[in-house]
Write a protein that holds these residues in place. Structure first.
Motif, PDB file in Angstrom:
ATOM      1  N   LYS A   4       0.916  -1.303   0.028  1.00 29.96           N
ATOM      2  CA  LYS A   4      -0.050  -0.030  -0.025  1.00 29.96           C
ATOM      3  C   LYS A   4       0.760   1.401  -0.098  1.00 29.96           C
ATOM      4  O   LYS A   4       2.141   1.236   0.587  1.00 29.96           O
ATOM      5  CB  LYS A   4      -0.941   0.080   1.153  1.00 29.96           C
ATOM      6  CG  LYS A   4      -1.964  -1.256   1.418  1.00 29.96           C
ATOM      7  CD  LYS A   4      -2.727  -0.912   2.878  1.00 29.96           C
ATOM      8  CE  LYS A   4      -3.864  -2.096   2.411  1.00 29.96           C
ATOM      9  NZ  LYS A   4      -4.579  -1.804   3.710  1.00 29.96           N
ATOM     10  N   GLU A  35      -1.356  -0.799  -3.881  1.00 30.85           N
ATOM     11  CA  GLU A  35      -2.785  -0.123  -3.787  1.00 30.85           C
ATOM     12  C   GLU A  35      -2.664   1.254  -3.184  1.00 30.85           C
ATOM     13  O   GLU A  35      -2.001   1.403  -1.896  1.00 30.85           O
ATOM     14  CB  GLU A  35      -3.438  -1.051  -2.724  1.00 30.85           C
ATOM     15  CG  GLU A  35      -4.897  -0.542  -2.608  1.00 30.85           C
ATOM     16  CD  GLU A  35      -5.405  -1.681  -1.461  1.00 30.85           C
ATOM     17  OE1 GLU A  35      -6.798  -1.301  -1.192  1.00 30.85           O
ATOM     18  OE2 GLU A  35      -4.991  -2.464  -0.823  1.00 30.85           O
ATOM     19  N   ALA A 115       1.432   1.305   5.939  1.00 31.45           N
ATOM     20  CA  ALA A 115       1.605   1.848   4.621  1.00 31.45           C
ATOM     21  C   ALA A 115       2.319   3.085   4.511  1.00 31.45           C
ATOM     22  O   ALA A 115       2.175   4.141   5.329  1.00 31.45           O
ATOM     23  CB  ALA A 115       0.175   2.178   3.879  1.00 31.45           C
TER      24      ALA A 115
END
Length: 120
Positions: A4, A35, A115
């Motif tokens: 992420k 992502e 992330a």
């Protein structure tokens, strides 16, 4: 390399260079199989409105409208800070592709497993 990535953008026409570079990095992240979420806050929430970025084009970069469209087309998501959005009386029926109005908890949930993020 899956994972992420978050790009936080808090400016718009008040600093078009930062807004543009933020979406350049977001496109690089999504193209690297991350992502990727762009989090628009403060003045950056204005970028969530269709037509707002149409005249933003920093020298040396693609026009911001194209960068934003490419990001959404590649599967990137744009989180728009709900209180910042409401403070500016923006139109939730005029959101750009990929944009979702969210509270801070949604961003925290996305980033919850470490992330990496950058801010502009």
């Amino acid at each position: 390399m899956p994972g992420k990535f978050v790009v936080s953008i808090s400016c718009a026409k008040n600093d078009t260079d930062k807004a543009t570079v933020g979406f350049v990095i977001a496109n690089a992240a999504v193209a690297s199989d991350k992502e990727t979420v762009v989090f628009l806050s403060i003045e950056g929430t204005r970028l969530s409105q269709k037509g707002y970025s149409d005249d933003i084009h920093e020298a040396g970069f693609a026009p911001l409208k194209e960068l934003m469209s490419a990001f959404a087309a590649a599967g990137g998501t744009i989180y728009v800070c709900s209180p910042c959005f409401k403070k500016r009386s923006l139109d939730e029926n005029n959101l750009v592709d990929g944009a979702k109005i969210v509270g801070g908890a949604k961003l925290v949930e996305f980033m919850g497993e470490g992330a990496p993020s950058v801010s502009y």
